[in-house]
Write a protein that holds these residues in place. Structure first.
Motif, PDB file in Angstrom:
ATOM      1  N   UNK A 168      38.687  41.735  44.563  1.00 45.44           N
ATOM      2  CA  UNK A 168      38.078  43.062  44.517  1.00 45.44           C
ATOM      3  C   UNK A 168      37.417  43.326  43.177  1.00 45.44           C
ATOM      4  N   UNK A 169      37.947  42.734  42.114  1.00 49.30           N
ATOM      5  CA  UNK A 169      37.400  42.980  40.778  1.00 49.30           C
ATOM      6  C   UNK A 169      35.991  42.411  40.607  1.00 49.30           C
ATOM      7  N   UNK A 170      35.604  41.505  41.496  1.00 49.14           N
ATOM      8  CA  UNK A 170      34.239  40.977  41.466  1.00 49.14           C
ATOM      9  C   UNK A 170      33.233  42.112  41.628  1.00 49.14           C
ATOM     10  N   UNK A 171      33.616  43.128  42.399  1.00 49.76           N
ATOM     11  CA  UNK A 171      32.731  44.272  42.624  1.00 49.76           C
ATOM     12  C   UNK A 171      32.463  45.042  41.339  1.00 49.76           C
ATOM     13  N   UNK A 172      33.352  44.938  40.380  1.00 47.41           N
ATOM     14  CA  UNK A 172      33.148  45.599  39.090  1.00 47.41           C
ATOM     15  C   UNK A 172      32.466  44.691  38.082  1.00 47.41           C
ATOM     16  N   UNK A 173      32.707  43.387  38.186  1.00 46.01           N
ATOM     17  CA  UNK A 173      32.232  42.442  37.177  1.00 46.01           C
ATOM     18  C   UNK A 173      30.757  42.072  37.335  1.00 46.01           C
ATOM     19  N   UNK A 174      30.278  41.975  38.565  1.00 45.11           N
ATOM     20  CA  UNK A 174      28.917  41.469  38.788  1.00 45.11           C
ATOM     21  C   UNK A 174      27.903  42.602  38.816  1.00 45.11           C
ATOM     22  N   UNK A 175      26.819  42.410  38.093  1.00 45.17           N
ATOM     23  CA  UNK A 175      25.799  43.447  37.954  1.00 45.17           C
ATOM     24  C   UNK A 175      25.158  43.817  39.287  1.00 45.17           C
ATOM     25  N   UNK A 176      25.102  42.888  40.223  1.00 50.46           N
ATOM     26  CA  UNK A 176      24.446  43.155  41.504  1.00 50.46           C
ATOM     27  C   UNK A 176      25.137  44.257  42.300  1.00 50.46           C
ATOM     28  N   UNK A 177      26.402  44.557  41.966  1.00 50.79           N
ATOM     29  CA  UNK A 177      27.146  45.578  42.691  1.00 50.79           C
ATOM     30  C   UNK A 177      27.252  46.893  41.926  1.00 50.79           C
TER      31      UNK A 177
END
Length: 369
Positions: free
Chosen positions: A311-320
């Protein structure tokens, strides 16, 4: 707040240990590379949330979220609002343990879960303009009816997600803004305590009695129930193995299509402790222990950690970053999922509803010649 003398001392000790073991396993699960996001989730997380898009989503989510309440009163709005002061079982939209065809209408409230998050995004980007105030009114209406149902975790998920969205949408985080977020959380907790006081008697009766004492901040008695499960299993009752997991996984299957769908995981704690007919939560730790014992507690904590890392990918990646709503909802679903496997599945419906709302309001490409 809750009397722990209903469990043996050694079981209370082991409950502490189980919590620590689960937490340690969760941190292990956070390590390493995240799992790939489901494609449908990544697609809606990439969708830009501009003011125009939010403007289309707010009325759609409000209507769909409120549909069950309106339908249950034959679209008599005066009657519908009159039930806000009653207890959670008196309203015509209240469900029993076993649902029928009306269960499909019950699920429509999940569309309303995203209204506070949409409102928070509007305020963060545009301030308190007319559109934001209309969205605030829509969110307040939805939250009032959700609160009447008595499910405090629902308010926690919806408002908590909105706080996360508002924080994520800030171009620069300042102490003042974090203080505002903290104040909202405090107000939310106070409101959840009020819900506990009024949900069985109704606000009208509560106000009539003049009861307004807050001697403790009550949370579910998960710790006591976890200790009782550890005390009972496997000494008096065997582990249920995959029955708890199956009971959770089949939760989305409507009972009208499977009349004999399991109604419990093969273990009825309320009946065993002499409280038949009530709902007792042991937390997801207790459910994992009930399944296979200590090895399942370790696995369950690790799995929750893996979900959190993903879920933390949603915070880390600029595309989201242009759409923080998916991140806010996902985090709060994982938080509420600590209460039980059932909540982890049920609260995930909010993400499905968000995906459907996005599909309904997306702009279709204009045909060209």
């Amino acid at each position: 707040v809750y009397d722990l003398r209903d469990a043996a001392d050694w079981a209370i000790r082991d409950a502490f240990i189980a919590i620590g073991v689960s937490a340690a396993a969760m941190w292990l699960g956070v390590l390493g590379r995240p799992w790939p996001l489901p494609r449908w989730l990544a697609d809606i997380a990439r969708r830009p949330m501009d003011t125009r898009t939010v403007g289309r989503l707010v009325p759609v989510c409000l209507f769909l979220g409120m549909f069950n309440y309106m339908y249950s009163t034959s679209f008599d709005f005066e009657e519908m609002f009159s039930y806000l002061g009653t207890n959670r079982w008196s309203a015509p939209w209240a469900r029993g343990q076993l649902g029928g065809w009306e269960a499909f209408r019950d699920q429509m409230q999940y569309f309303g879960y995203v209204l506070p998050s949409l409102t928070a995004l509007l305020i963060a980007r545009r301030g308190f303009n007319v559109q934001a105030w209309l969205s605030i009114a829509a969110s307040a209406l939805m939250l009032a009816f959700l609160a009447q149902g008595g499910g405090r975790r629902i308010i926690g998920v919806t408002v908590g997600a909105a706080v996360l969205v508002w924080v994520q949408a800030q171009p620069v985080l300042q102490v003042r803004k974090l203080a505002i977020a903290g104040a909202v959380v405090v107000a939310m907790v106070a409101g959840m305590q009020l819900m506990l006081n009024v949900r069985n008697i109704g606000y009208a009766e509560y106000a009539f009695r003049g009861e307004g004492q807050y001697d403790y901040l009550h949370v579910d008695d998960n710790y006591l129930r976890l200790a009782q499960v550890i005390q009972i299993v496997p000494r008096e009752h065997p582990h249920v193995n995959f029955q708890q997991i199956l009971f959770t996984l089949v939760r989305p299957v409507p009972r009208v299509f499977w009349p004999n769908k399991p109604i419990n995981p093969g273990f009825d704690l309320p009946e065993i402790v002499g409280m038949k007919g009530v709902s007792l939560s042991t937390s997801i730790i207790g459910e994992w222990y009930l399944s296979f014992g200590w090895i399942a507690v370790i696995f369950g904590g690790w799995l929750h950690g893996r979900f959190a890392r993903t879920a933390n990918v949603l915070r880390e990646r600029a595309e989201f970053h242009t759409n923080p709503i998916v991140y806010g909802l996902t985090v709060m679903i994982l938080v509420s999922g600590m209460r039980s496997m059932q909540d982890l599945v049920i609260m995930s419906y909010a993400l499905v509803a968000w995906w459907m709302a996005n599909r309904l309001t997306r702009e279709r490409p204009t045909a060209t010649r």
